[in-house]
Write an enzyme that holds these catalytic residues in place. Structure first.
Site: not given
Length: 356
Positions: A74-75, A7-8, A181, A117, A54, A177
Site C-alpha cells: 500500500a502506497a 494494497g492488495g 520511500k 523503490s 492501513v 515520493y
C-alpha cells in the site's frame, strides 16, 4: 503461510496475491480502495478481503489476526503533480507504514516484505574518466532548457558513463515520493531492531505490465505511452529519449515478493532483528525512447515523438544491479523486454486513477 497484503487490490498487489496463491500461501487483502488509486471499484483478488485503511490502528489489528507475515504494497506512488501532494504522500506512505509496523509489533507478526523503490538513489551510478566514480548533483533547469540532459562530472565538467547501482550506493532522494520511500525503509529497520523481526525492502525499478492504471500523473512512463497508443496518439517522449531505465515486468516483481518471503530468516529477539534492501530489476536496461518505440511497434500505432520537454526532479539514468536479489532470494526475472512489451502493448489497463 497466511500473508497479509496491504494494497492488495492495486496493480502490483493483485499480482502478488496471484503469486502467493500459486505457491500455496493464504493471502489476505487489506485495501482502502481510495479514489486516488481506484476511481471505480476494481475486480477484487481471489482472497479474503478487508476494506480498510492501513493508517487506522483498529483496522490493522483486525487485519493482522492469525497472520504469519506481511507484504506491504500500500502506497501513494509516482511523482504526482507538484509539492502540494507532499502531505498525502507522507500520510499514505509513512504514517501508514508506522501504524502497520506498530500493529505488527503488538500482534507478534515478525516477517515483513516491503515495497521499496529505486527512487531512493536519486541519480544512478556514474564514472568520470578522470575522477572515477562520482555523484553528480541535481540537473540545473538552465541546462535542461538548453537540451543539455546528461549529468556532468561535478569536479571537471567531463561527460560521465552511467553504470549499475548496487544496494550499498549512497541514497539521495530528490522528490517527495522518494523521501517517503526511504523513510519507509528506516521505519522497517527500526521495527526489526525493536522487535527482533525480519524485514526486506524490495527496491522496485520501473514496473510495467497488465493492469497498470492509465492516464494519471501517478503512474509510470510505460502507462503514459500505452494510454497514448490506446487513443491512437503517438507516445510523447521527454528529453531526448536517452534516459536509461530498468523496466521489470510486474509478474517478476510479484515473484520476487514471494521469494523474499521464503528467504526471510526466522525472526529472533532484540538484536537478532534485521532489515535489508534488495534491488528488483530485469538486469536488461533500455532507454525510455527504446521502450516507447517497442510499444508503438507492438501496438501498431504511431511512432513516438521526442519532445525535449522535461520535469525537474526526474533523474537521467538509474539502472539496477540486482545480483544480490538473485543470490539471496533465489529469484530470477522470467519475462524478457521484447516479450513483455509485446504483451503490454495490447494488455488491459485499469481505469484512470483520480487525483486527490
Amino acid at each position: 503461510m497466511r500473508v497479509l497484503v496491504t494494497g492488495g487490490a492495486g496493480f502490483i498487489g493483485a499480482h502478488v496475491i496471484d503469486a502467493l496463491r500459486g505457491r500455496g500461501h493464504e493471502p489476505v487483502v487489506l485495501d482502502a480502495l481510495l479514489p486516488a488509486a481506484h476511481p471505480t471499484r476494481p475486480a477484487l483478488p481471489d482472497a479474503e478481503f478487508l476494506h480498510g485503511d492501513v493508517r487506522d490502528p483498529d483496522t490493522v489489528r483486525r487485519a493482522l489476526r492469525g497472520v504469519d507475515a506481511v507484504c506491504h504494497q500500500a502506497a501513494m506512488v509516482g511523482l504526482g503533480k507538484d509539492f502540494a501532494d507532499a502531505a498525502d504522500y507522507v500520510s499514505c506512505n509513512d504514517l501508514g507504514t508506522a501504524v502497520l509496523l506498530a500493529g505488527m509489533a503488538e500482534a507478534g507478526v515478525r516477517r515483513l516484505v516491503q515495497a521499496g523503490s529505486m527512487v531512493v538513489y536519486g541519480e544512478g551510478r556514474y564514472a568520470c574518466p578522470r575522477h572515477g566514480t562520482v555523484r553528480p548533483g541535481p540537473r540545473a533547469a538552465a541546462d535542461l532548457e538548453a537540451g543539455r540532459f546528461e549529468p556532468r562530472c561535478p569536479h571537471c565538467g567531463a561527460g560521465l558513463v552511467p553504470g549499475l547501482v548496487s544496494e550499498d550506493a549512497p541514497v539521495d532522494p530528490r522528490n517527495v515520493y522518494a523521501t517517503t520511500k526511504l523513510a519507509q525503509e528506516h521505519l522497517a529497520a527500526s521495527w526489526a531492531r525493536a522487535t527482533g523481526g525480519s524485514a526486506v525492502s524490495l527496491r522496485y525499478h520501473n514496473v510495467y505490465g497488465p493492469g497498470m492504471p492509465r492516464d494519471t500523473p501517478y503512474a509510470g512512463v510505460a502507462s503514459f505511452f500505452r494510454s497514448a497508443l490506446a487513443r491512437g496518439e503517438a507516445p510523447r517522449v521527454f528529453e531526448d529519449g536517452g534516459q536509461r531505465r530498468d523496466f521489470v515486468h510486474v509478474r517478476d516483481v510479484a515473484a520476487a515478493n514471494v521469494a523474499a518471503l521464503a528467504a526471510l530468516p526466522d525472526p529472533g529477539r532484540g538484536e537478532d532483528g534485521q532489515h535489508t534492501a534488495r534491488n528488483i530489476g530485469s538486469g536488461d536496461p533500455h532507454t525510455v525512447g527504446e521502450m516507447a518505440a517497442a510499444l508503438a511497434r507492438a501496438h501498431g500505432g504511431p511512432e513516438p515523438v521526442v519532445t525535449g520537454e522535461f520535469r525537474l526532479g526526474d533523474v537521467r539514468h538509474i539502472t539496477a544491479d540486482s545480483s544480490r536479489a538473485r543470490r539471496d532470494l533465489d529469484w530470477r526475472p522470467a519475462v524478457g523486454f521484447a516479450e513483455g512489451m509485446t504483451e503490454f502493448a495490447t494488455a488491459e489497463l485499469r481505469a484512470p486513477a483520480g487525483i486527490p
